[in-house]
Design a protein around this motif. Structure first.
Motif, PDB file in Angstrom:
ATOM      1  N   GLY A 164      -7.784   0.126  -6.552  1.00 36.00           N
ATOM      2  CA  GLY A 164      -7.140  -0.997  -5.887  1.00 36.00           C
ATOM      3  C   GLY A 164      -7.526  -1.113  -4.426  1.00 36.00           C
ATOM      4  N   SER A 165      -6.867  -2.060  -3.748  1.00 40.00           N
ATOM      5  CA  SER A 165      -7.176  -2.361  -2.345  1.00 40.00           C
ATOM      6  C   SER A 165      -5.904  -2.421  -1.516  1.00 40.00           C
ATOM      7  CB  SER A 165      -7.900  -3.701  -2.237  1.00 40.00           C
ATOM      8  OG  SER A 165      -9.130  -3.677  -2.919  1.00 40.00           O
TER       9      SER A 165
ATOM     10  N   GLY B  47       1.124   1.808   1.627  1.00 38.42           N
ATOM     11  CA  GLY B  47       1.912   1.668   0.412  1.00 38.42           C
ATOM     12  C   GLY B  47       1.297   2.420  -0.741  1.00 38.42           C
ATOM     13  N   LEU B  48       1.812   2.118  -1.928  1.00 38.95           N
ATOM     14  CA  LEU B  48       1.335   2.747  -3.152  1.00 38.95           C
ATOM     15  C   LEU B  48       0.386   1.793  -3.869  1.00 38.95           C
ATOM     16  CD1 LEU B  48       1.499   4.946  -5.374  1.00 38.95           C
ATOM     17  CD2 LEU B  48       3.491   3.701  -6.277  1.00 38.95           C
ATOM     18  N   VAL B  49      -0.754   2.306  -4.267  1.00 37.75           N
ATOM     19  CA  VAL B  49      -1.750   1.488  -4.957  1.00 37.75           C
ATOM     20  C   VAL B  49      -2.411   2.337  -6.039  1.00 37.75           C
ATOM     21  CG1 VAL B  49      -3.572   2.050  -3.306  1.00 37.75           C
ATOM     22  CG2 VAL B  49      -3.704  -0.079  -4.604  1.00 37.75           C
TER      23      VAL B  49
ATOM     24  N   GLY C  48       1.618   6.209  12.360  1.00 40.20           N
ATOM     25  CA  GLY C  48       1.122   6.551  11.033  1.00 40.20           C
ATOM     26  C   GLY C  48       1.743   5.696   9.949  1.00 40.20           C
ATOM     27  N   THR C  49       0.924   5.372   8.963  1.00 48.79           N
ATOM     28  CA  THR C  49       1.395   4.642   7.804  1.00 48.79           C
ATOM     29  C   THR C  49       0.843   5.324   6.551  1.00 48.79           C
ATOM     30  OG1 THR C  49       1.557   2.445   6.771  1.00 48.79           O
ATOM     31  CG2 THR C  49      -0.512   2.953   7.875  1.00 48.79           C
ATOM     32  N   LEU C  50       1.712   5.547   5.572  1.00 54.51           N
ATOM     33  CA  LEU C  50       1.349   6.328   4.392  1.00 54.51           C
ATOM     34  C   LEU C  50       0.643   5.461   3.359  1.00 54.51           C
ATOM     35  CD1 LEU C  50       1.482   8.965   2.746  1.00 54.51           C
ATOM     36  CD2 LEU C  50       3.740   8.211   1.933  1.00 54.51           C
ATOM     37  N   VAL C  51      -0.489   5.934   2.906  1.00 52.19           N
ATOM     38  CA  VAL C  51      -1.222   5.316   1.805  1.00 52.19           C
ATOM     39  C   VAL C  51      -1.250   6.313   0.656  1.00 52.19           C
ATOM     40  CG1 VAL C  51      -3.463   4.468   1.012  1.00 52.19           C
ATOM     41  CG2 VAL C  51      -2.636   3.871   3.305  1.00 52.19           C
ATOM     42  N   THR C  52      -0.734   5.888  -0.492  1.00 46.76           N
ATOM     43  CA  THR C  52      -0.716   6.744  -1.675  1.00 46.76           C
ATOM     44  C   THR C  52      -1.494   6.060  -2.786  1.00 46.76           C
ATOM     45  OG1 THR C  52       1.471   7.599  -1.080  1.00 46.76           O
ATOM     46  CG2 THR C  52       0.733   7.942  -3.346  1.00 46.76           C
ATOM     47  N   VAL C  53      -2.513   6.744  -3.277  1.00 48.78           N
ATOM     48  CA  VAL C  53      -3.339   6.206  -4.359  1.00 48.78           C
ATOM     49  C   VAL C  53      -3.050   7.035  -5.603  1.00 48.78           C
ATOM     50  CG1 VAL C  53      -5.645   5.584  -5.121  1.00 48.78           C
ATOM     51  CG2 VAL C  53      -5.095   5.592  -2.668  1.00 48.78           C
ATOM     52  N   SER C  54      -2.381   6.407  -6.548  1.00 48.06           N
ATOM     53  CA  SER C  54      -1.946   7.144  -7.735  1.00 48.06           C
ATOM     54  C   SER C  54      -1.677   6.175  -8.866  1.00 48.06           C
ATOM     55  CB  SER C  54      -0.682   7.942  -7.417  1.00 48.06           C
ATOM     56  OG  SER C  54      -0.174   8.563  -8.581  1.00 48.06           O
ATOM     57  N   SER C  55      -1.906   6.644 -10.083  1.00 47.82           N
ATOM     58  CA  SER C  55      -1.589   5.835 -11.253  1.00 47.82           C
ATOM     59  C   SER C  55      -0.204   6.187 -11.783  1.00 47.82           C
ATOM     60  CB  SER C  55      -2.651   6.048 -12.331  1.00 47.82           C
ATOM     61  OG  SER C  55      -2.771   7.428 -12.641  1.00 47.82           O
TER      62      SER C  55
ATOM     63  N   TYR D 203      -8.068  -3.899  12.113  1.00 50.60           N
ATOM     64  CA  TYR D 203      -7.742  -3.878  10.693  1.00 50.60           C
ATOM     65  C   TYR D 203      -8.610  -2.845   9.965  1.00 50.60           C
ATOM     66  CZ  TYR D 203      -5.917  -8.468  11.966  1.00 50.60           C
ATOM     67  OH  TYR D 203      -5.239  -9.498  12.583  1.00 50.60           O
ATOM     68  N   LEU D 204      -8.103  -2.406   8.821  1.00 48.97           N
ATOM     69  CA  LEU D 204      -8.892  -1.553   7.941  1.00 48.97           C
ATOM     70  C   LEU D 204      -8.714  -2.059   6.520  1.00 48.97           C
ATOM     71  CD1 LEU D 204     -10.713   0.984   7.836  1.00 48.97           C
ATOM     72  CD2 LEU D 204      -8.664   2.274   7.174  1.00 48.97           C
ATOM     73  N   GLN D 205      -9.761  -2.694   5.993  1.00 48.98           N
ATOM     74  CA  GLN D 205      -9.752  -3.150   4.614  1.00 48.98           C
ATOM     75  C   GLN D 205     -10.263  -2.012   3.744  1.00 48.98           C
ATOM     76  OE1 GLN D 205      -8.768  -6.193   3.146  1.00 48.98           O
ATOM     77  NE2 GLN D 205      -9.049  -4.997   1.278  1.00 48.98           N
ATOM     78  N   MET D 206      -9.421  -1.574   2.830  1.00 46.56           N
ATOM     79  CA  MET D 206      -9.756  -0.436   1.975  1.00 46.56           C
ATOM     80  C   MET D 206      -9.873  -0.910   0.535  1.00 46.56           C
ATOM     81  SD  MET D 206      -7.252   2.452   3.641  1.00 46.56           S
ATOM     82  CE  MET D 206      -5.747   1.615   3.134  1.00 46.56           C
ATOM     83  N   ASN D 207     -11.067  -0.800  -0.021  1.00 50.08           N
ATOM     84  CA  ASN D 207     -11.326  -1.203  -1.398  1.00 50.08           C
ATOM     85  C   ASN D 207     -11.725   0.015  -2.225  1.00 50.08           C
ATOM     86  OD1 ASN D 207     -10.929  -3.911  -0.642  1.00 50.08           O
ATOM     87  ND2 ASN D 207     -13.085  -4.163  -0.133  1.00 50.08           N
TER      88      ASN D 207
END
Length: 114
Positions: free
Chosen positions: A15-16, A9-11, A107-114, A78-82
């Motif tokens: 964030g985590s 998701g978007l974080v 695949g699962t999309l991870v987006t890190v953005s403000s 699992y993958l805990q991402m902090n």
């Protein structure tokens, strides 16, 4: 054999997120299980991987921020991402190797953005 990943998701930066992946179609315990990622325009790279039942390999870029864990009886990882950073933005792929054969999730999309 199917690997079903979820949790992307978007974080915001800092964030985590927690990713999950369930392996189905193998009636045995899977030892090699973990995560790779592929950012836009880059090659797929290792993130974190159980290389055996207990041994773990982490990419240098995620050490101290990401934690891999598993439920052995269920072949779930699992993958805990902090402390996520914009450079962690990528499609994250679940990976397994069973009987010398590799398997990949969708695949699962991870987006890190403000």
């Amino acid at each position: 054999v199917q690997l079903q990943a979820s949790g992307g998701g978007l974080v915001q930066p800092g964030g985590s997120l927690k990713l999950s992946c369930a392996v189905s179609g193998i009636d045995d315990s899977v030892n090699i299980l973990g995560w790779y990622r592929q950012a836009p325009g880059k090659q797929r790279e290792l993130v974190a991987l159980y290389t055996s039942r207990t041994a773990i390999a982490y990419a240098e870029a995620v050490k101290g921020r990401f934690t891999i864990s598993r439920e052995n009886a269920e072949n779930v990882v699992y993958l805990q991402m902090n402390s996520l950073k914009p450079e962690d933005t990528a499609v994250y792929y679940c990976y397994s190797n069973y009987n010398i054969r590799p398997y990949w999730g969708q695949g699962t999309l991870v987006t890190v953005s403000s």
